[in-house]
Design an enzyme around this catalytic site. Sequence first.
Site, PDB file in Angstrom:
ATOM      1  N   ALA A  71       0.827  -1.204   0.000  1.00 46.58           N
ATOM      2  CA  ALA A  71       0.000   0.000   0.000  1.00 46.58           C
ATOM      3  C   ALA A  71       0.868   1.264   0.000  1.00 46.58           C
ATOM      4  O   ALA A  71       0.555   2.236  -0.700  1.00 46.58           O
ATOM      5  CB  ALA A  71      -0.945  -0.012   1.199  1.00 46.58           C
ATOM      6  N   ALA A  74       2.255   1.633  -3.503  1.00 49.93           N
ATOM      7  CA  ALA A  74       1.199   2.045  -4.425  1.00 49.93           C
ATOM      8  C   ALA A  74       0.834   3.514  -4.225  1.00 49.93           C
ATOM      9  O   ALA A  74       0.728   4.279  -5.195  1.00 49.93           O
ATOM     10  CB  ALA A  74      -0.038   1.160  -4.246  1.00 49.93           C
ATOM     11  N   GLU A  75       0.623   3.921  -2.975  1.00 51.96           N
ATOM     12  CA  GLU A  75       0.218   5.313  -2.738  1.00 51.96           C
ATOM     13  C   GLU A  75       1.327   6.281  -3.107  1.00 51.96           C
ATOM     14  O   GLU A  75       1.066   7.363  -3.621  1.00 51.96           O
ATOM     15  CB  GLU A  75      -0.208   5.525  -1.286  1.00 51.96           C
ATOM     16  CG  GLU A  75      -0.720   6.936  -1.072  1.00 51.96           C
ATOM     17  CD  GLU A  75      -1.726   7.080   0.055  1.00 51.96           C
ATOM     18  OE1 GLU A  75      -2.139   8.225   0.284  1.00 51.96           O
ATOM     19  OE2 GLU A  75      -2.088   6.088   0.686  1.00 51.96           O
ATOM     20  N   THR A  76       2.559   5.898  -2.893  1.00 50.48           N
ATOM     21  CA  THR A  76       3.680   6.757  -3.257  1.00 50.48           C
ATOM     22  C   THR A  76       3.694   7.007  -4.759  1.00 50.48           C
ATOM     23  O   THR A  76       3.735   8.157  -5.211  1.00 50.48           O
ATOM     24  CB  THR A  76       5.015   6.119  -2.808  1.00 50.48           C
ATOM     25  OG1 THR A  76       5.004   5.987  -1.392  1.00 50.48           O
ATOM     26  CG2 THR A  76       6.200   6.964  -3.247  1.00 50.48           C
ATOM     27  N   SER A  79       0.560   8.923  -6.045  1.00 47.61           N
ATOM     28  CA  SER A  79       0.615  10.323  -5.637  1.00 47.61           C
ATOM     29  C   SER A  79       1.587  11.123  -6.497  1.00 47.61           C
ATOM     30  O   SER A  79       1.315  12.277  -6.853  1.00 47.61           O
ATOM     31  CB  SER A  79       1.024  10.442  -4.169  1.00 47.61           C
ATOM     32  OG  SER A  79       0.026   9.913  -3.337  1.00 47.61           O
TER      33      SER A  79
END
Length: 162
Positions: A71, A74-76, A79
């Site tokens: 997660a 993925a978020e890095t 973003s």
Amino acid sequence: MGEQHHVKFPQEVIDEYEALGVDLAAMFSAGHLGTRMGVEITEASADRVVGTMPVEGNTQPYGLLHGGASAVLAETLGSVGAMLHGGSSKIAVGVDLNCTHHRGVSSGLVTAVATPLHRGRSTATYEIVISDEDGRRVCSARLTCLLRDVRPSDAERVGATG
């Protein structure tokens, strides 16, 4: 994230942020958490963001890659893509992250590729596919970011130098 000089940014993006006195590498890094987890971004544009993360040090008690580590990766990446889409006048703030874990991986390096599903004026949604060293899908993720106007107080957080 360690050494950001390996990130490949489009030249127009480099020029835009340099003109504002913004440290592009710091702005588009995984920050302290990503550094601790060994996240490395190798390619970055609004159309595609690629990064890697070691499995070692990012596992759960069974010795498999932790879902939370996937997660973070993925978020890095999602973003970064959203921020590049928004440009220097916007900041991307994650508002929804969904991760489906398909298989376990216990060693090596995972690679993630983020590509846009939607790029609007106020939101951007990216699909992030995380794969093992054999190219097998480990995780499918989707991130939606709110794109809001940069405020003066944001300048200190994103590495403005001027």
